[in-house]
Design a protein around this motif. Structure first.
Motif, PDB file in Angstrom:
ATOM      1  N   GLU A 202       0.821  -1.205   0.000  1.00  0.00           N
ATOM      2  CA  GLU A 202       0.000   0.000   0.000  1.00  0.00           C
ATOM      3  C   GLU A 202       0.858   1.258   0.000  1.00  0.00           C
ATOM      4  O   GLU A 202       0.499   2.273  -0.605  1.00  0.00           O
ATOM      5  N   GLY A 203       2.004   1.185   0.697  1.00  0.00           N
ATOM      6  CA  GLY A 203       2.911   2.339   0.721  1.00  0.00           C
ATOM      7  C   GLY A 203       3.463   2.657  -0.653  1.00  0.00           C
ATOM      8  O   GLY A 203       3.466   3.820  -1.086  1.00  0.00           O
ATOM      9  N   TRP A 204       3.937   1.617  -1.366  1.00  0.00           N
ATOM     10  CA  TRP A 204       4.462   1.837  -2.715  1.00  0.00           C
ATOM     11  C   TRP A 204       3.356   2.238  -3.680  1.00  0.00           C
ATOM     12  O   TRP A 204       3.582   3.039  -4.588  1.00  0.00           O
ATOM     13  N   LYS A 205       2.166   1.683  -3.486  1.00  0.00           N
ATOM     14  CA  LYS A 205       1.032   2.058  -4.339  1.00  0.00           C
ATOM     15  C   LYS A 205       0.711   3.539  -4.172  1.00  0.00           C
ATOM     16  O   LYS A 205       0.494   4.262  -5.154  1.00  0.00           O
ATOM     17  N   SER A 206       0.696   3.991  -2.921  1.00  0.00           N
ATOM     18  CA  SER A 206       0.415   5.399  -2.639  1.00  0.00           C
ATOM     19  C   SER A 206       1.476   6.309  -3.251  1.00  0.00           C
ATOM     20  O   SER A 206       1.147   7.339  -3.857  1.00  0.00           O
ATOM     21  N   LEU A 207       2.752   5.923  -3.108  1.00  0.00           N
ATOM     22  CA  LEU A 207       3.827   6.736  -3.671  1.00  0.00           C
ATOM     23  C   LEU A 207       3.764   6.764  -5.195  1.00  0.00           C
ATOM     24  O   LEU A 207       3.982   7.813  -5.815  1.00  0.00           O
ATOM     25  N   PHE A 208       3.453   5.615  -5.794  1.00  0.00           N
ATOM     26  CA  PHE A 208       3.364   5.571  -7.252  1.00  0.00           C
ATOM     27  C   PHE A 208       2.233   6.455  -7.767  1.00  0.00           C
ATOM     28  O   PHE A 208       2.419   7.227  -8.720  1.00  0.00           O
TER      29      PHE A 208
END
Length: 274
Positions: free
Chosen positions: A142-148
């Protein structure tokens, strides 16, 4: 520390150390400082009989091939350190108990032994650890999804404006600062790329710094240096263009933002694959 063994498939590390000189918390913190978040699970002290590793492996072939049960059982038992092997054919699960001492077989050895017999196999983590790892992996995903997504929606307008600026009218070339030398396009690119560099680049900067402190120059450092170089150069070029009339700056704010977007996408997909 006398030895360290990492089992990638179970995402655990076994470290032999002198408790009089070092604590387990210090070891876990040292690994975290390298950029790999870790926590201490348990410590086995000499004289308490050691510990056992309970390993559950999914082998779908044993459901339809009863002969595979005997073959897997006899083959895995040949490994040094294997105490017990149970095959539950109806569920396709092989349960293996290992001694868990230095110099004996580990989870990777068991998995390789089964695969060498011609069967597809994958490790099922224990329920408690599995739940904690799943929660941790979901948070990472979820963290990488949010950053992307943040990076994408900040970078996409820049890509569109730079690609189709000749078709979008002269308003993009209108001056907003420095007597018209900083155009609308440059100003928007500066603002949007700054948000991406700070919000998304922060994670790469932190990991790159942790790696540098330990002499490790990995991909995080490469991304941090590459994106920072284009961003800082563009900022300097913009400021010099404001100060020197004859200087025509070439701005690359979109380059660093695009790189962070694609790397974040790759990190997101990688975390999903885990």
């Amino acid at each position: 520390v006398s030895s360290a063994r990492v089992a990638l498939i179970t995402e655990k590390a076994e470290v032999s150390f002198d408790p009089a000189l070092l604590t387990s918390k210090h070891i876990a913190d040292s690994i975290t400082e390298l950029g790999y978040v870790s926590r201490h699970l348990n410590t086995i002290f000499p004289g308490n009989g050691g510990s056992f590793i309970e390993l559950s492996i999914y082998v779908p072939d044993v459901i339809i091939d009863l002969n595979a049960c005997d073959l897997i059982q006899s083959t895995v038992k040949e490994l040094n350190g294997v105490v017990e092997v149970n095959v539950m054919a109806s569920d396709g699960i092989v349960e293996v108990r290992l001694i868990g001492k230095e110099g004996t077989a580990g989870p990777r050895d068991v998995l390789s032994k089964i695969e060498n017999c011609g069967f597809n196999a994958s490790v099922i983590k224990s329920a408690g650890d599995f739940d904690r790892i799943i929660v941790s992996q979901n948070c990472e995903t979820e963290g990488w999804k949010s950053l992307f997504l943040f990076s994408f929606w900040a970078t996409f307008p820049m890509m569109v404006l730079h690609t189709f600026r000749s078709h979008l009218g002269s308003w993009l070339e209108g001056g907003v600062a420095c007597d018209g030398k900083v155009t609308v396009l440059v100003g928007l690119s500066f603002v949007l790329s700054s948000f991406v560099q700070i919000r998304v680049g922060k994670r790469f900067y932190k990991n790159a710094w942790k790696g540098l402190k330990n002499g490790n120059m990995g991909m995080d450092l490469l991304v941090a240096v590459g994106t920072s170089s284009s961003y800082i150069y563009s900022c300097v070029a913009m400021l010099v263009g404001c100060s020197i009339d004859a200087f025509e700056p070439h701005i690359f704010f979109d380059a660093g933002a695009m790189l962070l977007t694609f790397v974040s996408l790759g990190k997101w997909l990688e975390s999903i694959a885990k």
